[in-house]
Design a protein around this motif. Structure first.
Motif, mmCIF file in Angstrom:
data_model
loop_
_atom_site.group_PDB
_atom_site.id
_atom_site.type_symbol
_atom_site.label_atom_id
_atom_site.label_comp_id
_atom_site.label_asym_id
_atom_site.label_seq_id
_atom_site.Cartn_x
_atom_site.Cartn_y
_atom_site.Cartn_z
ATOM 1 N N LEU A 196 0.785 -0.806 0.244
ATOM 2 C CA LEU A 196 -0.062 -0.285 0.014
ATOM 3 C C LEU A 196 0.630 1.143 0.155
ATOM 4 C CD1 LEU A 196 -2.395 -1.172 2.302
ATOM 5 C CD2 LEU A 196 -2.956 0.083 0.704
ATOM 6 N N LEU A 197 2.112 1.272 0.757
ATOM 7 C CA LEU A 197 2.720 2.492 0.598
ATOM 8 C C LEU A 197 3.666 3.194 -0.990
ATOM 9 C CD1 LEU A 197 4.475 2.026 4.260
ATOM 10 C CD2 LEU A 197 2.197 3.105 3.563
ATOM 11 N N ALA A 198 3.585 1.610 -1.268
ATOM 12 C CA ALA A 198 4.664 2.107 -2.221
ATOM 13 C C ALA A 198 3.770 2.428 -3.762
ATOM 14 C CB ALA A 198 4.869 0.110 -2.858
ATOM 15 N N ILE A 258 -0.428 1.420 -6.513
ATOM 16 C CA ILE A 258 -1.578 1.019 -6.972
ATOM 17 C C ILE A 258 -2.604 2.083 -7.007
ATOM 18 C CG2 ILE A 258 -3.841 -0.829 -6.315
ATOM 19 C CD1 ILE A 258 -0.968 -2.991 -5.274
ATOM 20 N N VAL A 259 -2.498 2.672 -5.587
ATOM 21 C CA VAL A 259 -3.283 4.016 -5.048
ATOM 22 C C VAL A 259 -2.479 4.767 -4.391
ATOM 23 C CG1 VAL A 259 -3.858 2.569 -2.781
ATOM 24 C CG2 VAL A 259 -5.181 4.058 -3.500
ATOM 25 N N VAL A 260 -2.274 5.658 -4.692
ATOM 26 C CA VAL A 260 -1.694 6.805 -4.051
ATOM 27 C C VAL A 260 -2.464 7.198 -2.147
ATOM 28 C CG1 VAL A 260 -0.557 7.599 -6.578
ATOM 29 C CG2 VAL A 260 -2.839 9.484 -5.204
ATOM 30 N N GLY A 261 -1.904 7.963 -1.853
ATOM 31 C CA GLY A 261 -2.418 8.676 -0.131
ATOM 32 C C GLY A 261 -2.244 7.525 0.750
ATOM 33 N N ALA A 262 -2.720 6.187 0.852
ATOM 34 C CA ALA A 262 -2.345 5.101 1.357
ATOM 35 C C ALA A 262 -0.481 5.585 2.161
ATOM 36 C CB ALA A 262 -3.136 3.881 1.560
ATOM 37 N N GLY A 263 -0.696 6.360 2.912
ATOM 38 C CA GLY A 263 0.722 6.819 3.703
ATOM 39 C C GLY A 263 0.590 6.207 4.589
ATOM 40 N N ASN A 264 1.694 6.315 6.044
ATOM 41 C CA ASN A 264 1.782 4.812 6.506
ATOM 42 C C ASN A 264 1.053 4.553 7.959
ATOM 43 O OD1 ASN A 264 3.468 2.839 8.319
ATOM 44 N ND2 ASN A 264 3.880 4.730 9.867
ATOM 45 N N ILE A 265 0.437 6.757 8.308
ATOM 46 C CA ILE A 265 -0.587 6.272 9.423
ATOM 47 C C ILE A 265 -2.432 5.965 8.963
ATOM 48 C CG2 ILE A 265 -2.622 8.341 10.574
ATOM 49 C CD1 ILE A 265 -0.113 10.331 10.840
#
Length: 277
Positions: free
Chosen positions: A165-167, A170-177
């Motif tokens: 997810l962090l990469a 596939i989708v942007v925006g799913a940062g660590n938190i």
């Protein structure tokens, strides 16, 4: 690091005020991650268009007979943008590395660590911008981002689902938190190999990603250290977190202690009872 919600909140806090403004002066401070790619004085007289966001980048279009294009901005690890009325901001400080002075106010990039960037490009699709935006996944609120898209993108990947997810491809925006929170809502263990996520669970995770990011936007983003929008307003999503930053505290669903592990040098928080591999 400012993530997608923080960048979007920043955009919303100044975009309408600066649209249509005329550039009076542009100033560069110490070098940032990449050179501007244009003599700053050539921006004088340009008119600012509608500010857009792509992933964690902001696009500030400017137009005049020549040059015509825009500025692609990134806040880096600790950068922030402030927009203030003319004459209010005062002299630039040691960490203020880019000023765009307009007839409606001053847009200033402050970045103590200088990992941010301001890059000139003739268009979003032109080489300078396209190179930086290449490889970004779908926006989380794009109607094409759903469980099928997520499942297909994860297929064959052996890396842990949280790192996938962090990469951001596939989708942007799913940062660590937000990745921690989405995985909790979807009931997915962050250590699960990405390629083993089933289609039904991918549907739940896609909905959770959208839901968490929408909640973060409503809360003005997250302020863990010093994030503020362009008018100095801090975010409050961190106060609503269900697992992030809650190591050892009881899970809000089952009461089990929230665990913390390290994945890819980033802290991951999860409930070992509610989240299954």
């Amino acid at each position: 690091m400012p993530e997608l919600p923080e960048v979007e909140v920043t955009r919303l806090s100044f975009a309408s005020a600066i649209e249509g403004a005329s550039v009076l002066q542009a100033r560069l401070g110490k070098p940032l991650r990449w050179p501007l790619g244009l003599a700053a004085e050539r921006l004088q007289g340009a008119r600012v268009g509608a500010v857009l966001r792509r992933g964690k980048y902001l696009w500030v279009p400017v137009s005049k007979p020549e040059p015509s294009g825009g500025l692609l901005l990134h806040l880096g690890m600790s950068g922030s943008l402030a927009f203030s009325a003319p004459g209010v901001a005062g002299e630039a400080g040691p960490h203020d590395h880019f000023d765009l002075l307009t007839d409606r106010g001053l847009l200033r990039l402050t970045d103590p660590r200088r990992f941010g960037a301001v890059v000139w490009s003739e268009a979003l699709a032109a080489p300078a911008a396209a190179k930086l935006l290449a490889g970004l996944g779908l926006e989380p609120f794009d109607e094409r981002f759903d469980g099928a898209h997520l499942h297909a993108g994860l297929s064959g990947r052996k890396v842990a689902i949280k790192q996938a997810l962090l990469a951001g491809d596939i989708v942007v925006g799913a940062g660590n938190i937000y990745a921690c929170e989405a995985l909790f809502l979807a009931g997915v263990d962050p250590r699960l190999p990405a390629g083993k996520l089933s289609r039904p669970r991918a549907e739940r995770l896609a909905r959770a990603v959208r839901g968490v990011l929408a909640q973060a936007l409503d809360a003005g983003g997250s302020t863990l250290r010093d994030f503020k929008d362009a008018h100095g307003v801090a975010g409050s999503f961190q106060m609503q977190a269900r697992v992030y930053g809650r190591e050892g505290q009881p899970c809000l669903t089952c009461g089990s202690p929230v665990r913390r592990i390290v994945q890819g040098q980033r802290s991951t928080f999860f409930c070992p009872q509610c989240q299954k591999r």
